[in-house]
Write a protein that holds these residues in place. Structure first.
Motif, PDB file in Angstrom:
ATOM      1  N   VAL A   1       0.858  -1.184   0.000  1.00  0.00           N
ATOM      2  CA  VAL A   1       0.000   0.000   0.000  1.00  0.00           C
ATOM      3  C   VAL A   1       0.894   1.234   0.000  1.00  0.00           C
ATOM      4  N   HIS A   2       0.895   1.936  -1.117  1.00  0.00           N
ATOM      5  CA  HIS A   2       1.606   3.212  -1.223  1.00  0.00           C
ATOM      6  C   HIS A   2       0.530   4.296  -1.174  1.00  0.00           C
ATOM      7  N   LEU A   3       0.385   4.911  -0.021  1.00  0.00           N
ATOM      8  CA  LEU A   3      -0.758   5.769   0.261  1.00  0.00           C
ATOM      9  C   LEU A   3      -0.473   7.220  -0.097  1.00  0.00           C
ATOM     10  N   GLY A   4      -1.210   7.740  -1.081  1.00  0.00           N
ATOM     11  CA  GLY A   4      -1.112   9.156  -1.411  1.00  0.00           C
ATOM     12  C   GLY A   4      -2.123   9.960  -0.608  1.00  0.00           C
ATOM     13  N   PHE A   5      -1.766  11.197  -0.304  1.00  0.00           N
ATOM     14  CA  PHE A   5      -2.713  12.079   0.378  1.00  0.00           C
ATOM     15  C   PHE A   5      -2.604  13.475  -0.221  1.00  0.00           C
ATOM     16  N   ALA A   6      -3.750  14.092  -0.436  1.00  0.00           N
ATOM     17  CA  ALA A   6      -3.783  15.389  -1.105  1.00  0.00           C
ATOM     18  C   ALA A   6      -3.249  16.482  -0.191  1.00  0.00           C
ATOM     19  N   ALA A   7      -2.408  17.353  -0.736  1.00  0.00           N
ATOM     20  CA  ALA A   7      -1.847  18.470   0.021  1.00  0.00           C
ATOM     21  C   ALA A   7      -1.904  19.722  -0.844  1.00  0.00           C
ATOM     22  N   GLN A   8      -2.471  20.784  -0.301  1.00  0.00           N
ATOM     23  CA  GLN A   8      -2.582  22.046  -1.033  1.00  0.00           C
ATOM     24  C   GLN A   8      -1.337  22.883  -0.796  1.00  0.00           C
ATOM     25  N   THR A   9      -0.737  23.383  -1.887  1.00  0.00           N
ATOM     26  CA  THR A   9       0.450  24.224  -1.796  1.00  0.00           C
ATOM     27  C   THR A   9       0.249  25.470  -2.645  1.00  0.00           C
ATOM     28  N   GLU A  10       1.206  26.389  -2.584  1.00  0.00           N
ATOM     29  CA  GLU A  10       1.126  27.601  -3.397  1.00  0.00           C
ATOM     30  C   GLU A  10       1.196  27.275  -4.879  1.00  0.00           C
ATOM     31  N   ARG A  11       1.816  26.134  -5.235  1.00  0.00           N
ATOM     32  CA  ARG A  11       1.944  25.731  -6.636  1.00  0.00           C
ATOM     33  C   ARG A  11       0.752  24.911  -7.098  1.00  0.00           C
ATOM     34  N   GLY A  12      -0.192  24.658  -6.205  1.00  0.00           N
ATOM     35  CA  GLY A  12      -1.353  23.870  -6.563  1.00  0.00           C
ATOM     36  C   GLY A  12      -1.446  22.608  -5.733  1.00  0.00           C
ATOM     37  N   LEU A  13      -2.389  21.767  -6.101  1.00  0.00           N
ATOM     38  CA  LEU A  13      -2.627  20.529  -5.372  1.00  0.00           C
ATOM     39  C   LEU A  13      -1.603  19.481  -5.782  1.00  0.00           C
ATOM     40  N   VAL A  14      -0.943  18.882  -4.789  1.00  0.00           N
ATOM     41  CA  VAL A  14      -0.017  17.783  -5.040  1.00  0.00           C
ATOM     42  C   VAL A  14      -0.432  16.603  -4.173  1.00  0.00           C
ATOM     43  N   VAL A  15       0.019  15.423  -4.551  1.00  0.00           N
ATOM     44  CA  VAL A  15      -0.342  14.205  -3.812  1.00  0.00           C
ATOM     45  C   VAL A  15       0.947  13.463  -3.450  1.00  0.00           C
ATOM     46  N   PRO A  16       1.567  13.812  -2.309  1.00  0.00           N
ATOM     47  CA  PRO A  16       2.733  13.047  -1.851  1.00  0.00           C
ATOM     48  C   PRO A  16       2.324  11.614  -1.505  1.00  0.00           C
ATOM     49  N   VAL A  17       3.284  10.713  -1.575  1.00  0.00           N
ATOM     50  CA  VAL A  17       2.997   9.291  -1.377  1.00  0.00           C
ATOM     51  C   VAL A  17       3.805   8.748  -0.204  1.00  0.00           C
ATOM     52  N   VAL A  18       3.112   8.118   0.750  1.00  0.00           N
ATOM     53  CA  VAL A  18       3.764   7.386   1.834  1.00  0.00           C
ATOM     54  C   VAL A  18       3.961   5.957   1.342  1.00  0.00           C
ATOM     55  N   HIS A  19       5.196   5.625   1.006  1.00  0.00           N
ATOM     56  CA  HIS A  19       5.472   4.299   0.470  1.00  0.00           C
ATOM     57  C   HIS A  19       5.461   3.250   1.584  1.00  0.00           C
ATOM     58  N   ASP A  20       4.911   2.080   1.258  1.00  0.00           N
ATOM     59  CA  ASP A  20       4.802   0.960   2.206  1.00  0.00           C
ATOM     60  C   ASP A  20       4.113   1.398   3.494  1.00  0.00           C
ATOM     61  N   ALA A  21       2.985   2.108   3.323  1.00  0.00           N
ATOM     62  CA  ALA A  21       2.254   2.608   4.490  1.00  0.00           C
ATOM     63  C   ALA A  21       1.747   1.473   5.367  1.00  0.00           C
ATOM     64  N   HIS A  22       1.483   0.313   4.776  1.00  0.00           N
ATOM     65  CA  HIS A  22       0.960  -0.819   5.547  1.00  0.00           C
ATOM     66  C   HIS A  22       1.973  -1.379   6.527  1.00  0.00           C
ATOM     67  N   ARG A  23       3.253  -1.038   6.349  1.00  0.00           N
ATOM     68  CA  ARG A  23       4.310  -1.533   7.233  1.00  0.00           C
ATOM     69  C   ARG A  23       4.621  -0.573   8.376  1.00  0.00           C
ATOM     70  N   LEU A  24       4.048   0.624   8.362  1.00  0.00           N
ATOM     71  CA  LEU A  24       4.394   1.659   9.336  1.00  0.00           C
ATOM     72  C   LEU A  24       3.429   1.649  10.512  1.00  0.00           C
ATOM     73  N   THR A  25       3.960   2.007  11.679  1.00  0.00           N
ATOM     74  CA  THR A  25       3.101   2.224  12.831  1.00  0.00           C
ATOM     75  C   THR A  25       2.386   3.555  12.664  1.00  0.00           C
ATOM     76  N   THR A  26       1.419   3.808  13.544  1.00  0.00           N
ATOM     77  CA  THR A  26       0.695   5.075  13.452  1.00  0.00           C
ATOM     78  C   THR A  26       1.632   6.248  13.690  1.00  0.00           C
ATOM     79  N   GLU A  27       2.572   6.107  14.635  1.00  0.00           N
ATOM     80  CA  GLU A  27       3.554   7.171  14.870  1.00  0.00           C
ATOM     81  C   GLU A  27       4.422   7.391  13.642  1.00  0.00           C
ATOM     82  N   GLN A  28       4.850   6.300  12.997  1.00  0.00           N
ATOM     83  CA  GLN A  28       5.671   6.433  11.793  1.00  0.00           C
ATOM     84  C   GLN A  28       4.885   7.057  10.650  1.00  0.00           C
TER      85      GLN A  28
END
Length: 452
Positions: A314-341
């Motif tokens: 699971v490579h989880l993208g999440f929408a983020a609004q910036t001055e350059r417009g909407l981008v979608v950074p990706v948390v790679h291997d989100a299924h392997r991370l703890t909630t803190e991570q």
């Protein structure tokens, strides 16, 4: 005797075929060091500074801010000290030979440096630049070298992707008649678009009425070119809407328990955990129960679906609004991370998005997207899927509303959850099951312990 060396736009990775010049960082006649950034460019993924592997005097710059260059096009020429036979490959001191994929050669964030090889027998570039370049500096001139004209095209038409062929076919453009602007005459999408625009202009020009001498609304409109990130987003959204038969379902959920959990975690030791990481954790748990939604559809060159690719990670993208417009950074291997991570990684990516320092790797490879449009104060949305992903969870604002709780009417913190999915990968029952599980976890976050 100084030798003039040409530095071309390097491969920026992730399948990118070109970049737009944002600003020059050096002037003609300026002395630069090895690996010094010479230009800032914007790709469809991010804005990066490009370092030059040669040290010496800049004799020419190619292109102006706002101009798009293909990979392999000249960026600068540099007059370097030393004999013509001593290059980066022979250990010459004038160049590092290192060009990382889109980044500074000393940074190291993008992996090990790559050697830039000169093709055997390739002619040295002429000191006098072509008309598109800035005039050469009057220092360290090199003797001009004749450059042979490119050979006539033979065999198959060089095209960058099947999408280019499809666009040409739809608009009746003969690819064999086009001259590509890419490396070695490669025909890009922009070349087809220019041919289409020229054809439309020729067809409509005779019938177009003469513009009036005085128009009262001439100062009321502004034309803003689609460039860089904005153009990439526009193309991706248009492709998603054109190719994906999407559907949306939604449900209201009582988020009071989730807010209470967030507050309890905030009062404890350790990094701050906000709502978004908790929602991300819910998404990974839901995708573990419904792996068919962590997927994408494979199509042939004509756009006909041929298979479904189900991702194990699971490579989880999440929408983020910036001055350059909407981008979608990706948390790679989100299924392997703890909630803190998850919280730490999402905070890092959000800060990088706002500062404009996201790398192409941070913006690619997503398999599922979480869209928290509630931060804009809206309740619901039917978003366009982030092609080629098959699903997206949307979260509206959390607001106090009347709600039946424990058999009695009470004021609770309620949110609307929406789920948009590619109807080719599943039916409504699967989508509804996914959304219902997410809503149950929002209302009773303790239930997550059963699935972690």
């Amino acid at each position: 005797m100084p030798v003039v060396r040409e530095f071309t736009l390097p491969d920026l990775g992730e399948g990118l075929t070109g970049a737009e010049i944002i600003r020059w960082l050096v002037e003609v006649g300026e002395v630069i060091a090895v690996d010094q950034p010479v230009v800032e460019v914007e790709t469809a993924k991010a804005s990066v500074e490009v370092p030059c592997p040669y040290g010496g005097v800049v004799t020419a710059r190619f292109g102006e801010p706002g101009e798009e260059l293909p990979v392999g096009a000249p960026l600068v020429t540099v007059a370097v000290a030393g004999s013509e036979g001593s290059g980066p490959e022979e250990g010459g001191s004038e160049g590092s030979g290192n060009v990382l994929v889109g980044y500074g050669t000393a940074d190291g964030r993008s992996g090990a440096p790559r050697r830039r090889r000169v093709r055997p027998g390739a002619a040295a570039p002429a000191a006098a630049p072509p008309a598109s370049a800035v005039s050469a500096a009057p220092v360290m001139p090199a003797a001009p070298v004749a450059v042979a004209a490119p050979p006539a095209r033979s065999g198959p038409v060089p095209v960058i992707s099947p999408l280019v062929r499809r666009a040409a076919r739809e608009h009746g453009i003969d690819l064999a008649a086009l001259t590509g602007s890419g490396p070695d005459g490669l025909i890009l999408r922009a070349d087809v678009a220019r041919a289409v625009a020229a054809a439309v202009s020729r067809e409509t020009a005779p019938a177009a009425p003469a513009a009036p001498a005085d128009r009262s609304d001439q100062g009321d409109a502004e034309v803003v070119p689609l460039r860089g990130l904005r153009r990439a987003v526009a193309e991706k959204l248009a492709r998603s809407r054109r190719e994906i038969p999407d559907a949306t379902c939604w449900v209201d959920a009582d988020a009071t328990g989730l807010l209470e959990l967030k507050d309890r975690l905030a009062s404890g030791a350790g990094p701050r955990i906000g709502l978004l990481p908790l929602l991300a954790r819910i998404c990974t748990a839901a995708l573990a129960r419904h792996p068919e939604l962590n997927a994408g559809v494979i199509t042939d060159p004509d756009g006909t679906p041929t298979a479904i690719r189900r991702h194990r990670a699971v490579h989880l993208g999440f929408a983020a609004q910036t001055e350059r417009g909407l981008v979608v950074p990706v948390v790679h291997d989100a299924h392997r991370l703890t909630t803190e991570q998850l919280a730490a990684e999402m905070a890092r990516l959000t800060e990088a998005a706002r500062s404009g320092t996201l790398t192409p790797a941070d913006l690619t490879g997503g398999t599922f997207t979480l869209n928290n449009y509630g931060v804009f104060g809206v309740d619901g949305s039917t978003p366009i899927l982030n092609h080629p992903e098959a699903a997206m969870l949307g979260v509206g604002r959390i607001a106090a509303k009347p709600w039946v709780h424990g058999g009695e009417l009470a004021v609770r913190q309620v949110t609307q959850l929406s789920f948009t999915f590619d109807h080719r990968v599943c039916d409504g029952g699967t989508a509804g099951g996914f959304l219902r599980f997410v809503a149950d976890c929002v209302e009773h976050p303790g239930e997550l312990l059963r699935h972690l």
